[in-house]
Design an enzyme around this catalytic site. Structure first.
Site, PDB file in Angstrom:
ATOM      1  N   ASN A  22      45.430 -50.235  21.478  1.00 18.03           N
ATOM      2  CA  ASN A  22      46.277 -50.885  20.476  1.00 18.03           C
ATOM      3  C   ASN A  22      45.860 -52.329  20.279  1.00 18.03           C
ATOM      4  O   ASN A  22      46.536 -53.089  19.596  1.00 18.03           O
ATOM      5  CB  ASN A  22      47.759 -50.804  20.902  1.00 18.03           C
ATOM      6  CG  ASN A  22      48.317 -49.417  20.678  1.00 18.03           C
ATOM      7  OD1 ASN A  22      48.163 -48.847  19.606  1.00 18.03           O
ATOM      8  ND2 ASN A  22      48.969 -48.868  21.694  1.00 18.03           N
ATOM      9  N   ASP A  33      37.802 -47.748  30.374  1.00 12.03           N
ATOM     10  CA  ASP A  33      38.545 -48.131  31.566  1.00 12.03           C
ATOM     11  C   ASP A  33      37.631 -49.052  32.362  1.00 12.03           C
ATOM     12  O   ASP A  33      36.405 -48.900  32.328  1.00 12.03           O
ATOM     13  CB  ASP A  33      38.962 -46.913  32.399  1.00 12.03           C
ATOM     14  CG  ASP A  33      40.053 -47.275  33.413  1.00 12.03           C
ATOM     15  OD1 ASP A  33      40.974 -48.029  33.046  1.00 12.03           O
ATOM     16  OD2 ASP A  33      39.976 -46.808  34.562  1.00 12.03           O
TER      17      ASP A  33
END
Length: 192
Positions: A8, A68
């Site tokens: 986001n 990640d």
């Protein structure tokens, strides 16, 4: 091709859109209607990256890539690693995490560390992972006000400034995330 970047963070999305120069349409999680927090339940950075990208692809039927990252410290047997964000507890406090690392390294001369990012791309025809690392040293005290996470205590090899003392442009030229993203971009640029 339309791709979802499982984030986001609008800055990250815009950065990728600029690199791809219109070759693909990059959407964020909100753009595809994904409002839930993506789970990170795996015990490796590779696993968490895959879990997020695979979930978005299967649930929303859109090709996706997810990242990640983690800090791996040699003297701590690779910790905090996959647990970097909540090393000092579920509150995910950058300050608490840095303080815990500094206290754990208090009596050791071995301060070698690396940041690692893994990006997973999942499309109907392929699943591929791209890794980037940045080697450095954990300092004995925090320096700099920029960046986030462990940046104030991480001194990249060959530099006299921590990641937190660098401008965003300087950091983005050498970072683990930038290295992984560069590998992904090479595939996306040639991908139809």
């Amino acid at each position: 091709m339309e791709l979802c970047f499982a984030t986001n963070n609008l800055h990250k999305i815009q950065e990728v859109q600029a690199i791809l120069a219109g070759r693909h349409t990059i959407r964020g999680l909100a753009d595809i209607g994904c409002t839930e927090e993506l789970l990170e339940e795996q015990d490796t950075i590779h696993g968490n990256s895959f879990q997020k990208a695979d979930y978005v692809f299967r649930t929303y039927s859109v090709p996706c890539f997810a990242d990640d990252s983690g800090l791996e410290i040699e003297a701590l047997d690779g910790a905090p690693g996959v647990h970097s964000a909540y090393f000092a507890g579920p509150q995910r406090s950058h300050q608490d995490n840095m303080n815990l690392v500094l206290s754990k390294l208090n009596n050791t001369d071995n301060r070698k560390a690396q940041f690692r990012t893994v990006i997973t791309l999942v499309t109907p025809s392929m699943t591929q992972q791209f890794e980037g690392t940045l080697n450095g040293t954990i300092l004995t005290e925090k320096r700099g006000a920029g960046g986030f996470g462990y940046d104030p205590i991480f001194l990249p090899d060959g530099y006299n400034k921590t990641l937190a003392e660098m401008s965003a442009e300087e950091k983005n030229q050498i970072s683990h995330r930038a290295k992984a993203m560069e590998k992904l971009m090479k595939v996306l640029v040639s991908f139809k």
